[in-house]
Design a protein around this motif. Sequence first.
Motif, PDB file in Angstrom:
ATOM      1  N   THR A 164      -6.971   2.321   6.863  1.00 33.59           N
ATOM      2  CA  THR A 164      -5.890   3.292   6.727  1.00 33.59           C
ATOM      3  C   THR A 164      -5.220   3.140   5.369  1.00 33.59           C
ATOM      4  O   THR A 164      -4.903   2.028   4.942  1.00 33.59           O
ATOM      5  CB  THR A 164      -4.834   3.095   7.828  1.00 33.59           C
ATOM      6  N   GLY A 165      -4.980   4.249   4.697  1.00 31.72           N
ATOM      7  CA  GLY A 165      -4.316   4.198   3.399  1.00 31.72           C
ATOM      8  C   GLY A 165      -2.863   3.800   3.493  1.00 31.72           C
ATOM      9  O   GLY A 165      -2.257   3.396   2.496  1.00 31.72           O
ATOM     10  N   TYR A 166      -2.287   3.896   4.687  1.00 33.78           N
ATOM     11  CA  TYR A 166      -0.925   3.425   4.902  1.00 33.78           C
ATOM     12  C   TYR A 166      -0.971   2.054   5.561  1.00 33.78           C
ATOM     13  O   TYR A 166      -1.764   1.824   6.486  1.00 33.78           O
ATOM     14  CB  TYR A 166      -0.125   4.374   5.799  1.00 33.78           C
ATOM     15  N   SER A 167      -0.121   1.150   5.108  1.00 35.95           N
ATOM     16  CA  SER A 167      -0.023  -0.177   5.710  1.00 35.95           C
ATOM     17  C   SER A 167       1.451  -0.516   5.908  1.00 35.95           C
ATOM     18  O   SER A 167       2.260  -0.374   4.981  1.00 35.95           O
ATOM     19  CB  SER A 167      -0.675  -1.230   4.810  1.00 35.95           C
ATOM     20  N   ARG A 168       1.776  -0.934   7.093  1.00 38.41           N
ATOM     21  CA  ARG A 168       3.157  -1.315   7.370  1.00 38.41           C
ATOM     22  C   ARG A 168       3.496  -2.609   6.658  1.00 38.41           C
ATOM     23  O   ARG A 168       2.713  -3.561   6.655  1.00 38.41           O
ATOM     24  CB  ARG A 168       3.355  -1.493   8.876  1.00 38.41           C
ATOM     25  N   CYS A 169       4.695  -2.655   6.046  1.00 41.60           N
ATOM     26  CA  CYS A 169       5.172  -3.858   5.394  1.00 41.60           C
ATOM     27  C   CYS A 169       6.689  -3.788   5.295  1.00 41.60           C
ATOM     28  O   CYS A 169       7.271  -2.708   5.418  1.00 41.60           O
ATOM     29  CB  CYS A 169       4.551  -4.018   4.003  1.00 41.60           C
ATOM     30  N   PRO A 170       7.341  -4.920   5.102  1.00 43.10           N
ATOM     31  CA  PRO A 170       8.803  -4.908   4.989  1.00 43.10           C
ATOM     32  C   PRO A 170       9.269  -3.975   3.875  1.00 43.10           C
ATOM     33  O   PRO A 170       8.728  -3.986   2.775  1.00 43.10           O
ATOM     34  CB  PRO A 170       9.140  -6.374   4.663  1.00 43.10           C
ATOM     35  N   GLY A 171      10.262  -3.180   4.157  1.00 50.19           N
ATOM     36  CA  GLY A 171      10.791  -2.243   3.168  1.00 50.19           C
ATOM     37  C   GLY A 171      10.112  -0.900   3.179  1.00 50.19           C
ATOM     38  O   GLY A 171      10.735   0.114   2.864  1.00 50.19           O
ATOM     39  N   GLY A 172       8.819  -0.864   3.517  1.00 54.87           N
ATOM     40  CA  GLY A 172       8.104   0.398   3.645  1.00 54.87           C
ATOM     41  C   GLY A 172       7.393   0.834   2.384  1.00 54.87           C
ATOM     42  O   GLY A 172       7.991   0.893   1.297  1.00 54.87           O
ATOM     43  N   LEU A 173       6.107   1.147   2.509  1.00 53.82           N
ATOM     44  CA  LEU A 173       5.313   1.584   1.354  1.00 53.82           C
ATOM     45  C   LEU A 173       5.792   2.921   0.803  1.00 53.82           C
ATOM     46  O   LEU A 173       5.800   3.135  -0.410  1.00 53.82           O
ATOM     47  CB  LEU A 173       3.838   1.698   1.747  1.00 53.82           C
ATOM     48  N   VAL A 174       6.168   3.851   1.701  1.00 49.21           N
ATOM     49  CA  VAL A 174       6.634   5.157   1.234  1.00 49.21           C
ATOM     50  C   VAL A 174       7.937   4.992   0.463  1.00 49.21           C
ATOM     51  O   VAL A 174       8.171   5.650  -0.556  1.00 49.21           O
ATOM     52  CB  VAL A 174       6.810   6.135   2.409  1.00 49.21           C
ATOM     53  N   GLN A 175       8.785   4.116   0.956  1.00 49.74           N
ATOM     54  CA  GLN A 175      10.058   3.862   0.289  1.00 49.74           C
ATOM     55  C   GLN A 175       9.831   3.319  -1.121  1.00 49.74           C
ATOM     56  O   GLN A 175      10.513   3.708  -2.070  1.00 49.74           O
ATOM     57  CB  GLN A 175      10.873   2.857   1.114  1.00 49.74           C
ATOM     58  N   PHE A 176       8.850   2.441  -1.280  1.00 50.79           N
ATOM     59  CA  PHE A 176       8.583   1.809  -2.576  1.00 50.79           C
ATOM     60  C   PHE A 176       7.782   2.715  -3.516  1.00 50.79           C
ATOM     61  O   PHE A 176       8.077   2.787  -4.712  1.00 50.79           O
ATOM     62  CB  PHE A 176       7.809   0.502  -2.389  1.00 50.79           C
ATOM     63  N   TYR A 177       6.754   3.406  -2.988  1.00 53.88           N
ATOM     64  CA  TYR A 177       5.784   4.064  -3.854  1.00 53.88           C
ATOM     65  C   TYR A 177       5.664   5.570  -3.626  1.00 53.88           C
ATOM     66  O   TYR A 177       4.792   6.200  -4.218  1.00 53.88           O
ATOM     67  CB  TYR A 177       4.405   3.411  -3.678  1.00 53.88           C
ATOM     68  N   GLY A 178       6.544   6.134  -2.807  1.00 54.73           N
ATOM     69  CA  GLY A 178       6.485   7.568  -2.579  1.00 54.73           C
ATOM     70  C   GLY A 178       5.125   7.968  -2.036  1.00 54.73           C
ATOM     71  O   GLY A 178       4.511   7.269  -1.242  1.00 54.73           O
ATOM     72  N   ARG A 179       4.640   9.108  -2.496  1.00 54.15           N
ATOM     73  CA  ARG A 179       3.363   9.606  -1.997  1.00 54.15           C
ATOM     74  C   ARG A 179       2.162   8.892  -2.629  1.00 54.15           C
ATOM     75  O   ARG A 179       1.008   9.227  -2.340  1.00 54.15           O
ATOM     76  CB  ARG A 179       3.283  11.121  -2.248  1.00 54.15           C
ATOM     77  N   GLY A 180       2.428   7.878  -3.459  1.00 51.34           N
ATOM     78  CA  GLY A 180       1.343   7.084  -4.029  1.00 51.34           C
ATOM     79  C   GLY A 180       1.030   5.837  -3.225  1.00 51.34           C
ATOM     80  O   GLY A 180       0.324   4.948  -3.701  1.00 51.34           O
ATOM     81  N   TYR A 181       1.525   5.769  -1.978  1.00 47.52           N
ATOM     82  CA  TYR A 181       1.352   4.543  -1.189  1.00 47.52           C
ATOM     83  C   TYR A 181      -0.109   4.235  -0.889  1.00 47.52           C
ATOM     84  O   TYR A 181      -0.513   3.067  -0.831  1.00 47.52           O
ATOM     85  CB  TYR A 181       2.163   4.608   0.111  1.00 47.52           C
ATOM     86  N   THR A 182      -0.941   5.270  -0.707  1.00 48.85           N
ATOM     87  CA  THR A 182      -2.353   5.022  -0.430  1.00 48.85           C
ATOM     88  C   THR A 182      -3.027   4.342  -1.618  1.00 48.85           C
ATOM     89  O   THR A 182      -3.855   3.428  -1.443  1.00 48.85           O
ATOM     90  CB  THR A 182      -3.073   6.334  -0.112  1.00 48.85           C
ATOM     91  N   GLU A 183      -2.674   4.752  -2.815  1.00 45.86           N
ATOM     92  CA  GLU A 183      -3.268   4.158  -4.009  1.00 45.86           C
ATOM     93  C   GLU A 183      -2.841   2.704  -4.175  1.00 45.86           C
ATOM     94  O   GLU A 183      -3.633   1.858  -4.609  1.00 45.86           O
ATOM     95  CB  GLU A 183      -2.885   4.977  -5.240  1.00 45.86           C
ATOM     96  N   PHE A 184      -1.597   2.403  -3.802  1.00 47.80           N
ATOM     97  CA  PHE A 184      -1.169   1.016  -3.923  1.00 47.80           C
ATOM     98  C   PHE A 184      -1.899   0.136  -2.903  1.00 47.80           C
ATOM     99  O   PHE A 184      -2.322  -0.983  -3.231  1.00 47.80           O
ATOM    100  CB  PHE A 184       0.340   0.877  -3.741  1.00 47.80           C
ATOM    101  N   THR A 185      -2.055   0.625  -1.679  1.00 46.85           N
ATOM    102  CA  THR A 185      -2.821  -0.114  -0.674  1.00 46.85           C
ATOM    103  C   THR A 185      -4.230  -0.394  -1.185  1.00 46.85           C
ATOM    104  O   THR A 185      -4.743  -1.521  -1.110  1.00 46.85           O
ATOM    105  CB  THR A 185      -2.891   0.680   0.645  1.00 46.85           C
ATOM    106  N   PHE A 186      -4.853   0.631  -1.709  1.00 48.68           N
ATOM    107  CA  PHE A 186      -6.209   0.536  -2.267  1.00 48.68           C
ATOM    108  C   PHE A 186      -6.285  -0.516  -3.375  1.00 48.68           C
ATOM    109  O   PHE A 186      -7.171  -1.377  -3.393  1.00 48.68           O
ATOM    110  CB  PHE A 186      -6.603   1.931  -2.759  1.00 48.68           C
ATOM    111  N   ALA A 187      -5.318  -0.480  -4.293  1.00 51.90           N
ATOM    112  CA  ALA A 187      -5.332  -1.417  -5.417  1.00 51.90           C
ATOM    113  C   ALA A 187      -5.090  -2.842  -4.954  1.00 51.90           C
ATOM    114  O   ALA A 187      -5.735  -3.783  -5.441  1.00 51.90           O
ATOM    115  CB  ALA A 187      -4.267  -1.013  -6.444  1.00 51.90           C
ATOM    116  N   ARG A 188      -4.174  -3.003  -4.018  1.00 54.06           N
ATOM    117  CA  ARG A 188      -3.866  -4.356  -3.551  1.00 54.06           C
ATOM    118  C   ARG A 188      -5.056  -4.967  -2.809  1.00 54.06           C
ATOM    119  O   ARG A 188      -5.328  -6.172  -2.925  1.00 54.06           O
ATOM    120  CB  ARG A 188      -2.626  -4.329  -2.646  1.00 54.06           C
ATOM    121  N   ILE A 189      -5.772  -4.156  -2.045  1.00 54.94           N
ATOM    122  CA  ILE A 189      -6.979  -4.635  -1.370  1.00 54.94           C
ATOM    123  C   ILE A 189      -8.021  -5.066  -2.399  1.00 54.94           C
ATOM    124  O   ILE A 189      -8.672  -6.110  -2.257  1.00 54.94           O
ATOM    125  CB  ILE A 189      -7.547  -3.559  -0.436  1.00 54.94           C
TER     126      ILE A 189
END
Length: 515
Positions: free
Chosen positions: A235-260
């Motif tokens: 899943t391109g969305y991953s739950r984490c403290p603070g929230g991916l959407v809150q941190f990265y807006g609609r770019g949250y899928t790309e951040f998940t991808f990069a971190r993996i």
Amino acid sequence: MAGASDGALAVVNWSTHPAEKDYEVNLLRNREPSAHTVEKIGGTSISNTAAVLENVLIGGRKGSALYNRIFVVSAYSGMTDRLLEHKKTGKPGAYARFAGARSRSGLVEAIAEVHREMRRINAEVFGRSPERRVADDFVRDRIEGVCGCLLDLQRLCSYGHFRLEEHLNTVREVLAAQGEAHSSHNTALLLRTLGVEAIFVDMTGWRDEAEISLDERIETALSAIDLGKQLPIITGYSRCPGGLVQFYGRGYTEFTFARIAVLTGAKEAIIHKEYHLSTADPKIVGIERVRTIGHTNYDVADQLSNLEVEAIHPAAAKELRHANIPLRFKNTFEPGDEGTVITRDYVSDTPQAEIITGLRGVYALEFFEQDMVGVNGYDLEILKKLKGYDVRVVTKASNANTITYYLAAAPDVIAPVVQGLEEGFPTADIIAKRVSIVSAIGSDLNLQRLTATAVQALTAACIEILGVHQLMRNVDIIFIVDESRFDDAVRALHRALIEDSRLPLAAQPSSGVER
């Protein structure tokens, strides 16, 4: 990890593999380093199931060639718009309707619209096969769960002791997660019907109670998977403290991808989209005139992000750059094309412009104060004021008594910005005007007469140049032009700096930079 005999899909959820306190960050410790890729499939691409299967997921691969890849999947095209709000127009989705109207009937109808669209996609993907029922059961469980949760929250907050505003960020995260859960589950389910050992990796945190970091969630989810024999669909969305959407807006899928990619030590990160990363937008310049960039560096990628070109989120690019992982952009619909590779240290052999792009509808906020000259910190005080508004400084220029900020902002925000600055600086003259930014970008623009050639091209096209910004690093040249002349300026610069250059044309891409 094989699927159950009743058609249910094999799932890896972090909660089934709880992290140990002394867990080491080494997901692939039993494998050769850099043996795999991490690949992201964009929303428009994953919506074209047949093309993605043929060109990305399977194609001519058989046996072991199918594996040693990790896929991170975006929500189907338009789904996150329905769940949150339309990315470009702001049309309310389920979240916006919940946060705004706060009526029970409005919420139920908004969620029902999402459910109908998910079921429509399921019918399109699976037809009359038995897997369609599995897919429908999955989304029904998610949607009914989300709807029940939000109705309970709404009822709870009808009492004076509880404030809905305190929970809206969490609501946004929960709703956003359902788009990626839907598309990833469907993709893994479909692959398994075709004989691929695909594993649905659900990192949305659905119905789990623990709160763990993004890294821990990735580590625990992937540690049980054998990449040589299994194909994780994450899943391109991953739950984490603070929230991916809150941190990265609609770019949250790309951040998940990069971190993996970083945590697993990928040999390459690949983004599959419906367009090439091209020398300009073919809708403006013409498909026959643009070319695939081919190779550039992360510095250029940063400039593109600053101009809101949809390449990769800057936080995701930062992750890959620090880990020295190459990033490849590939056109989903042209699998034979190698696309464009972005690396940390690349510099073109010959100084040249690699892309012409820009940003429409920018506000030039000109701040004139005669007494500014000789005063240190004036700029800082203005920026403090701007920080209180929903604006982004794209670039700026200054002289002894004038600072001009070029702001990306909605039209209804600018008037309050000007008013606030006038109140804070009563002796200053402040005006705002809509303009466009057009930029020539390249890994090495250190070419004699390049700026002069660009100015001549704009002048020949009868385009008034309102400003020119160029730094000594020779990565970009920015031209400020009238808002109405954006397309004309892009065409003029592309023709002069790229089409008329002596470099041979590369293979013609089918599409280009998407705005």
